[in-house]
Each structure stands twice: as C-alpha cells, then as structure tokens.
Motif scaffolding. Structure first.
Motif, PDB file in Angstrom:
ATOM      1  N   ASP A   1       0.826  -1.214   0.000  1.00 19.37           N
ATOM      2  CA  ASP A   1       0.000   0.000   0.000  1.00 19.37           C
ATOM      3  C   ASP A   1       0.858   1.262   0.000  1.00 19.37           C
ATOM      4  O   ASP A   1       0.328   2.364  -0.113  1.00 19.37           O
ATOM      5  N   LEU A   2       2.171   1.083   0.156  1.00 22.11           N
ATOM      6  CA  LEU A   2       3.064   2.225   0.353  1.00 22.11           C
ATOM      7  C   LEU A   2       4.052   2.416  -0.785  1.00 22.11           C
ATOM      8  O   LEU A   2       4.981   3.217  -0.649  1.00 22.11           O
ATOM      9  N   LEU A   3       3.868   1.727  -1.885  1.00 19.18           N
ATOM     10  CA  LEU A   3       4.760   1.903  -3.025  1.00 19.18           C
ATOM     11  C   LEU A   3       4.554   3.296  -3.610  1.00 19.18           C
ATOM     12  O   LEU A   3       3.436   3.632  -4.017  1.00 19.18           O
ATOM     13  N   PRO A   4       5.586   4.119  -3.640  1.00 23.82           N
ATOM     14  CA  PRO A   4       5.422   5.506  -4.116  1.00 23.82           C
ATOM     15  C   PRO A   4       4.797   5.570  -5.511  1.00 23.82           C
ATOM     16  O   PRO A   4       5.222   4.868  -6.427  1.00 23.82           O
ATOM     17  N   ILE A   5       3.806   6.398  -5.652  1.00 28.43           N
ATOM     18  CA  ILE A   5       3.072   6.656  -6.899  1.00 28.43           C
ATOM     19  C   ILE A   5       2.317   5.416  -7.379  1.00 28.43           C
ATOM     20  O   ILE A   5       1.121   5.477  -7.703  1.00 28.43           O
ATOM     21  N   VAL A   6       3.001   4.261  -7.422  1.00 24.00           N
ATOM     22  CA  VAL A   6       2.402   3.022  -7.953  1.00 24.00           C
ATOM     23  C   VAL A   6       1.164   2.630  -7.160  1.00 24.00           C
ATOM     24  O   VAL A   6       0.103   2.336  -7.740  1.00 24.00           O
ATOM     25  N   SER A   7       1.272   2.598  -5.816  1.00 20.52           N
ATOM     26  CA  SER A   7       0.132   2.208  -4.991  1.00 20.52           C
ATOM     27  C   SER A   7      -1.037   3.167  -5.165  1.00 20.52           C
ATOM     28  O   SER A   7      -2.197   2.753  -5.219  1.00 20.52           O
ATOM     29  N   PHE A   8      -0.737   4.447  -5.263  1.00 17.43           N
ATOM     30  CA  PHE A   8      -1.789   5.457  -5.451  1.00 17.43           C
ATOM     31  C   PHE A   8      -2.545   5.201  -6.751  1.00 17.43           C
ATOM     32  O   PHE A   8      -3.779   5.280  -6.792  1.00 17.43           O
TER      33      PHE A   8
ATOM     34  N   ARG B   1      -1.305  15.000  -2.092  1.00 19.45           N
ATOM     35  CA  ARG B   1       0.001  15.499  -1.682  1.00 19.45           C
ATOM     36  C   ARG B   1       1.079  14.419  -1.802  1.00 19.45           C
ATOM     37  O   ARG B   1       2.232  14.718  -2.162  1.00 19.45           O
ATOM     38  N   TYR B   2       0.706  13.162  -1.519  1.00 19.69           N
ATOM     39  CA  TYR B   2       1.703  12.084  -1.525  1.00 19.69           C
ATOM     40  C   TYR B   2       2.276  11.822  -2.919  1.00 19.69           C
ATOM     41  O   TYR B   2       3.503  11.859  -3.091  1.00 19.69           O
ATOM     42  N   PRO B   3       1.450  11.546  -3.928  1.00 22.69           N
ATOM     43  CA  PRO B   3       2.041  11.339  -5.264  1.00 22.69           C
ATOM     44  C   PRO B   3       2.685  12.596  -5.838  1.00 22.69           C
ATOM     45  O   PRO B   3       3.658  12.502  -6.588  1.00 22.69           O
ATOM     46  N   ILE B   4       2.168  13.778  -5.485  1.00 18.81           N
ATOM     47  CA  ILE B   4       2.749  15.016  -6.008  1.00 18.81           C
ATOM     48  C   ILE B   4       4.158  15.224  -5.457  1.00 18.81           C
ATOM     49  O   ILE B   4       5.098  15.536  -6.205  1.00 18.81           O
TER      50      ILE B   4
END
Length: 260
Positions: A74-81, A98-101
C-alpha cells in the motif's frame, strides 16, 4: 554521470523512497510541533493539558481516516496510489494528492542529477539535500514554518559535498556571510518598520543554501529569489493581503542557480 538501466532503476527507487518519507514528514512534523506548543502554553499558564498523544505517537504508516495499518504494497510511491485509484484499500476514503505530487517532485528535480558529473557519494548527498528542500517548501507553504531539521540536513549535505570537492572554504564563507547578511537585513527591517520582514527560519535557510551554492552564488540566489517573489506578488497578491512565505522562493531560486 553515465548510468546503466539497473543503476537508473535503483536511483529512481531511492528518490521515490525519499519522496514518500518527505510526504509523511511534512504531515507529521507540524502535527507534533503544534501539540508540543499547546502543551507548553498550557504549562506556562498553569492550565491542565488533557490533549491526547495519539496524534504524535510513533507508529507504522496508517490510513488517516480509518487508522488501519498499511501493508508494504500500500506504500509503493506513486504506484500504490495509481493501483488503488487514489482511495484507501480498507475504508475507500480518498487519499490526499500530496503524496504522489511530492513523490513525483522528487523524480522531476532529482533525475537531472544523473546528467551531472557526480560520483555516487555526491549523487546521494545532492539527492538528500534536494529532498530536504522539497520538504521545507511544502511545510513553509502550508504552515509558514521552516523546520530546523531540514536546515541541518541541507547544511550537513552541503558541507560534505564541498569537503569531497576540496572547496570547504567557499561553503563555510557562504554560511557565515549568508547568515550575517540575512540577519542584518532582518534587524534593519524590524528597526525601521517595527515588524518582522524576514523570519529566523528564512535566515537559517539562506545560510544553508549559501553553504550548498558557495559564497560566489549568494548574490545570484538572493537576486533570483527577490525577483521571483516580486513577480509572484504582482501577479497573485496585488493587494498585499496575503502573507507570503519567502522560503519557497529561496528554494526554487537555489535549485535554478545550482542547475544553471
């Protein structure tokens, strides 16, 4: 710096991981500070403080809405989002953009480092430094605060870079002259106008950026930041009603001066 596909892959993972930590820090640091400030204020006023510590407890990453602990996938940067379509796997509540940005900003601003003549050690230091700059920008834009932790990281990385390049004297001079100039300007403005024009956080940030860019680039940094700030004010804040943080302009200008 020439890189293979494998090296590029691992560097992207490194930059995105820093971005993920940066996004989490930009949420947790202000929350912790506000909690401690409220606690201190209650103590000084001799008022009982009954606020919960749950908001500042160190615990694994969790959903801010349902408090469910998040698994690694659930915490894979950009990929999970993207895979979760911007929603929590457990409560289906929307995840903040904010997280993927912030993670994407790390890629955009750090990938050009691969085309500079940097060795592995210098590459890691510059990437960490730029990550601290992005984190500072986000927090300053939202809360008009500049974390000392970020300034310390920038300072340590900058001194290490110049020590590696045998140019430590220009970094130390940048620290001293940058701090003295910015603090003198702050003192002069507060004496004449009877109000704060430059915060102490901005003074520390100018000193840290001067340590990175060196004394020779201090004037270019301040000139560029001032011009960008004036342009922003003319375009978006004509009435002067909005209090504008200067930190993001300094950081944007610092990155521009570094790359150009």
């Amino acid at each position: 710096m020439s890189t293979t596909n494998i090296e590029l892959f691992f560097y992207v993972i490194f930059a995105l991981s820093l971005g993920s930590y940066s996004a989490a820090f930009s949420v947790r640091w202000p929350t912790k500070c506000f909690y401690l400030w409220r606690k201190e204020a209650h103590h000084l006023l001799s008022i009982p403080f009954i606020d919960s510590k749950d908001s500042i407890k160190a615990k694994r990453s969790h959903c801010s809405h349902c408090s469910h602990l998040l698994a690694w996938f659930d915490l894979l940067p950009i990929v999970s989002f993207l895979l979760l379509k911007g929603k929590c796997r457990y409560c289906k509540h929307s995840i903040s953009y904010r997280y993927p940005i912030i993670e994407a900003l790390h890629l955009i601003l750090c990938l050009p480092l691969l085309w500079l003549p940097l060795d592995t050690y210098s590459l890691i230091l510059h990437t960490t430094l730029i990550s601290a700059l992005i984190t500072t920008t986000v927090i300053d834009l939202e809360h008009k605060l500049i974390p000392d932790e970020c300034c310390v990281i920038i300072l340590i990385c900058a001194l290490s870079i110049h020590l590696l390049n045998m140019t430590l004297e220009t970094s130390v001079l940048g620290i001293l002259i940058g701090y003295c100039f910015a603090y003198s300007l702050r003192l002069f403005y507060s004496t004449i106008r009877k109000q704060e024009g430059i915060g102490l956080g901005d003074v520390k940030l100018i000193s840290a950026l001067s340590a990175w860019l060196g004394i020779s680039n201090l004037s270019a940094l301040l000139l560029c930041a001032s011009l960008v700030g004036i342009l922003y004010t003319i375009t978006f804040n004509k009435g002067g009603s909005e209090q504008i943080p200067f930190g993001p302009f300094l950081i944007f200008s610092g990155i521009i001066v570094f790359y150009l």
